[in-house]
Write a protein that holds these residues in place. Structure first.
Motif, PDB file in Angstrom:
ATOM      1  N   MET A 149       0.853  -1.166   0.000  1.00  0.00           N
ATOM      2  CA  MET A 149       0.000   0.000   0.000  1.00  0.00           C
ATOM      3  C   MET A 149       0.902   1.234   0.000  1.00  0.00           C
ATOM      4  O   MET A 149       1.903   1.292   0.703  1.00  0.00           O
ATOM      5  N   ILE A 150       0.521   2.219  -0.783  1.00  0.00           N
ATOM      6  CA  ILE A 150       1.220   3.497  -0.826  1.00  0.00           C
ATOM      7  C   ILE A 150       0.398   4.499  -0.021  1.00  0.00           C
ATOM      8  O   ILE A 150      -0.802   4.648  -0.229  1.00  0.00           O
ATOM      9  N   LEU A 151       1.069   5.172   0.893  1.00  0.00           N
ATOM     10  CA  LEU A 151       0.444   6.158   1.759  1.00  0.00           C
ATOM     11  C   LEU A 151       1.149   7.487   1.545  1.00  0.00           C
ATOM     12  O   LEU A 151       2.375   7.550   1.581  1.00  0.00           O
ATOM     13  N   ARG A 152       0.376   8.528   1.300  1.00  0.00           N
ATOM     14  CA  ARG A 152       0.943   9.873   1.143  1.00  0.00           C
ATOM     15  C   ARG A 152       0.625  10.667   2.398  1.00  0.00           C
ATOM     16  O   ARG A 152      -0.536  10.744   2.811  1.00  0.00           O
ATOM     17  N   ILE A 153       1.647  11.243   2.990  1.00  0.00           N
ATOM     18  CA  ILE A 153       1.455  12.093   4.152  1.00  0.00           C
ATOM     19  C   ILE A 153       1.722  13.522   3.715  1.00  0.00           C
ATOM     20  O   ILE A 153       2.822  13.836   3.242  1.00  0.00           O
ATOM     21  N   GLU A 154       0.700  14.357   3.825  1.00  0.00           N
ATOM     22  CA  GLU A 154       0.815  15.758   3.443  1.00  0.00           C
ATOM     23  C   GLU A 154       0.973  16.600   4.699  1.00  0.00           C
ATOM     24  O   GLU A 154       0.245  16.412   5.669  1.00  0.00           O
ATOM     25  N   SER A 155       1.937  17.525   4.651  1.00  0.00           N
ATOM     26  CA  SER A 155       2.219  18.336   5.817  1.00  0.00           C
ATOM     27  C   SER A 155       2.881  19.638   5.409  1.00  0.00           C
ATOM     28  O   SER A 155       3.526  19.714   4.364  1.00  0.00           O
ATOM     29  N   VAL A 156       2.754  20.636   6.248  1.00  0.00           N
ATOM     30  CA  VAL A 156       3.437  21.900   6.035  1.00  0.00           C
ATOM     31  C   VAL A 156       4.953  21.673   6.052  1.00  0.00           C
ATOM     32  O   VAL A 156       5.703  22.445   5.476  1.00  0.00           O
ATOM     33  N   LYS A 176      -4.415   9.221  14.986  1.00  0.00           N
ATOM     34  CA  LYS A 176      -4.839   9.862  16.231  1.00  0.00           C
ATOM     35  C   LYS A 176      -3.948   9.438  17.394  1.00  0.00           C
ATOM     36  O   LYS A 176      -3.477  10.274  18.166  1.00  0.00           O
ATOM     37  N   GLU A 177      -3.709   8.143  17.519  1.00  0.00           N
ATOM     38  CA  GLU A 177      -2.874   7.621  18.605  1.00  0.00           C
ATOM     39  C   GLU A 177      -1.451   8.164  18.529  1.00  0.00           C
ATOM     40  O   GLU A 177      -0.889   8.591  19.532  1.00  0.00           O
ATOM     41  N   LEU A 178      -0.874   8.148  17.339  1.00  0.00           N
ATOM     42  CA  LEU A 178       0.514   8.565  17.179  1.00  0.00           C
ATOM     43  C   LEU A 178       0.691  10.068  17.384  1.00  0.00           C
ATOM     44  O   LEU A 178       1.684  10.508  17.966  1.00  0.00           O
ATOM     45  N   LEU A 179      -0.289  10.863  16.949  1.00  0.00           N
ATOM     46  CA  LEU A 179      -0.183  12.312  17.134  1.00  0.00           C
ATOM     47  C   LEU A 179      -0.321  12.721  18.600  1.00  0.00           C
ATOM     48  O   LEU A 179       0.000  13.850  18.953  1.00  0.00           O
ATOM     49  N   ASN A 180      -0.756  11.807  19.452  1.00  0.00           N
ATOM     50  CA  ASN A 180      -0.780  12.069  20.885  1.00  0.00           C
ATOM     51  C   ASN A 180       0.606  11.934  21.506  1.00  0.00           C
ATOM     52  O   ASN A 180       0.813  12.371  22.636  1.00  0.00           O
ATOM     53  N   THR A 181       1.539  11.316  20.766  1.00  0.00           N
ATOM     54  CA  THR A 181       2.871  11.072  21.328  1.00  0.00           C
ATOM     55  C   THR A 181       4.008  11.749  20.566  1.00  0.00           C
ATOM     56  O   THR A 181       5.098  11.885  21.116  1.00  0.00           O
ATOM     57  N   VAL A 182       3.790  12.125  19.307  1.00  0.00           N
ATOM     58  CA  VAL A 182       4.846  12.772  18.511  1.00  0.00           C
ATOM     59  C   VAL A 182       4.285  14.026  17.839  1.00  0.00           C
ATOM     60  O   VAL A 182       3.075  14.177  17.680  1.00  0.00           O
ATOM     61  N   SER A 183       5.190  14.897  17.412  1.00  0.00           N
ATOM     62  CA  SER A 183       4.778  16.111  16.702  1.00  0.00           C
ATOM     63  C   SER A 183       4.450  15.784  15.246  1.00  0.00           C
ATOM     64  O   SER A 183       4.810  14.720  14.741  1.00  0.00           O
ATOM     65  N   GLU A 184       3.797  16.713  14.584  1.00  0.00           N
ATOM     66  CA  GLU A 184       3.484  16.530  13.168  1.00  0.00           C
ATOM     67  C   GLU A 184       4.767  16.425  12.344  1.00  0.00           C
ATOM     68  O   GLU A 184       4.816  15.706  11.355  1.00  0.00           O
ATOM     69  N   LYS A 185       5.796  17.130  12.753  1.00  0.00           N
ATOM     70  CA  LYS A 185       7.071  17.077  12.039  1.00  0.00           C
ATOM     71  C   LYS A 185       7.703  15.695  12.135  1.00  0.00           C
ATOM     72  O   LYS A 185       8.301  15.199  11.187  1.00  0.00           O
ATOM     73  N   GLU A 186       7.562  15.037  13.275  1.00  0.00           N
ATOM     74  CA  GLU A 186       8.138  13.708  13.502  1.00  0.00           C
ATOM     75  C   GLU A 186       7.236  12.577  13.003  1.00  0.00           C
ATOM     76  O   GLU A 186       7.667  11.428  12.917  1.00  0.00           O
ATOM     77  N   PHE A 187       5.990  12.900  12.694  1.00  0.00           N
ATOM     78  CA  PHE A 187       4.987  11.885  12.384  1.00  0.00           C
ATOM     79  C   PHE A 187       5.394  10.915  11.264  1.00  0.00           C
ATOM     80  O   PHE A 187       5.280   9.698  11.459  1.00  0.00           O
ATOM     81  N   MET A 200       2.966  10.006  -8.158  1.00  0.00           N
ATOM     82  CA  MET A 200       2.676   8.646  -7.698  1.00  0.00           C
ATOM     83  C   MET A 200       1.288   8.605  -7.051  1.00  0.00           C
ATOM     84  O   MET A 200       0.945   9.470  -6.251  1.00  0.00           O
ATOM     85  N   LYS A 201       0.536   7.612  -7.416  1.00  0.00           N
ATOM     86  CA  LYS A 201      -0.814   7.461  -6.879  1.00  0.00           C
ATOM     87  C   LYS A 201      -0.766   6.711  -5.555  1.00  0.00           C
ATOM     88  O   LYS A 201      -0.161   5.654  -5.442  1.00  0.00           O
ATOM     89  N   ALA A 202      -1.422   7.292  -4.572  1.00  0.00           N
ATOM     90  CA  ALA A 202      -1.463   6.703  -3.236  1.00  0.00           C
ATOM     91  C   ALA A 202      -2.826   6.061  -2.985  1.00  0.00           C
ATOM     92  O   ALA A 202      -3.844   6.504  -3.512  1.00  0.00           O
ATOM     93  N   HIS A 203      -2.829   5.013  -2.158  1.00  0.00           N
ATOM     94  CA  HIS A 203      -4.085   4.375  -1.764  1.00  0.00           C
ATOM     95  C   HIS A 203      -4.852   5.266  -0.790  1.00  0.00           C
ATOM     96  O   HIS A 203      -6.080   5.348  -0.846  1.00  0.00           O
ATOM     97  N   TYR A 204      -4.099   5.928   0.118  1.00  0.00           N
ATOM     98  CA  TYR A 204      -4.706   6.851   1.083  1.00  0.00           C
ATOM     99  C   TYR A 204      -3.787   8.040   1.296  1.00  0.00           C
ATOM    100  O   TYR A 204      -2.575   7.943   1.089  1.00  0.00           O
ATOM    101  N   VAL A 205      -4.396   9.140   1.733  1.00  0.00           N
ATOM    102  CA  VAL A 205      -3.656  10.355   2.080  1.00  0.00           C
ATOM    103  C   VAL A 205      -3.957  10.682   3.533  1.00  0.00           C
ATOM    104  O   VAL A 205      -5.108  10.629   3.969  1.00  0.00           O
ATOM    105  N   MET A 206      -2.905  10.992   4.279  1.00  0.00           N
ATOM    106  CA  MET A 206      -3.044  11.487   5.650  1.00  0.00           C
ATOM    107  C   MET A 206      -2.630  12.957   5.612  1.00  0.00           C
ATOM    108  O   MET A 206      -1.470  13.257   5.332  1.00  0.00           O
ATOM    109  N   ASP A 207      -3.562  13.841   5.856  1.00  0.00           N
ATOM    110  CA  ASP A 207      -3.278  15.273   5.865  1.00  0.00           C
ATOM    111  C   ASP A 207      -3.030  15.699   7.309  1.00  0.00           C
ATOM    112  O   ASP A 207      -3.962  15.743   8.117  1.00  0.00           O
ATOM    113  N   LEU A 208      -1.788  16.001   7.626  1.00  0.00           N
ATOM    114  CA  LEU A 208      -1.445  16.348   9.004  1.00  0.00           C
ATOM    115  C   LEU A 208      -1.897  17.749   9.385  1.00  0.00           C
ATOM    116  O   LEU A 208      -2.009  18.060  10.569  1.00  0.00           O
TER     117      LEU A 208
END
Length: 82
Positions: free
Chosen positions: A1-8, A29-40, A59-67
Motif C-alpha cells: 500500500m502506498i500512503l501519502r502524508i501531506e504536511s506543512v 490519532k494515537e501517534l499524534l498524541n505522542t509525537v509532533s506533526e514534524k516527527e509523524f 505517484m498514486k497513493a491508496h490513502y492520504v493522511m493530511d497532518l
C-alpha cells in the motif's frame, strides 16, 4: 500500500502493509498524541513497518493522511483503479 502524508513540513510517501481508512485514522490519532506533526512520518514508518519512498508528486497513493487537518481520505484518480 502506498500512503501519502501531506504536511506543512513537506509531503512524504510511505510503502507498507494494507490498512483500511478507519484503521489509519485510529493510528494517526494515537501517534499524534505522542509525537509532533514534524516527527509523524518517520514515527509512523518505524511503528508500523512502513518504508519511506522517494517523493514523486505523480505517484498514486491508496490513502492520504493530511497532518494539517488531521484527515485521512482515499484520493480519486478518475477511472484508473489500481
Amino acid at each position: 500500500m502506498i500512503l501519502r502524508i501531506e504536511s506543512v513540513y513537506g509531503d512524504v510517501l510511505l510503502h507498507g502493509k494494507r490498512m483500511g481508512e478507519a484503521e489509519l485514522r485510529q493510528k494517526m490519532k494515537e501517534l499524534l498524541n505522542t509525537v509532533s506533526e514534524k516527527e509523524f512520518p518517520s514515527a509512523f514508518g518505524m511503528h508500523y513497518g512502513y518504508e519511506v519512498l522517494p517523493f514523486d508528486p505523480h505517484m498514486k497513493a491508496h490513502y492520504v493522511m493530511d497532518l494539517d487537518t488531521h484527515y485521512v481520505y482515499k484520493p480519486e484518480y478518475g477511472f484508473q483503479h489500481f
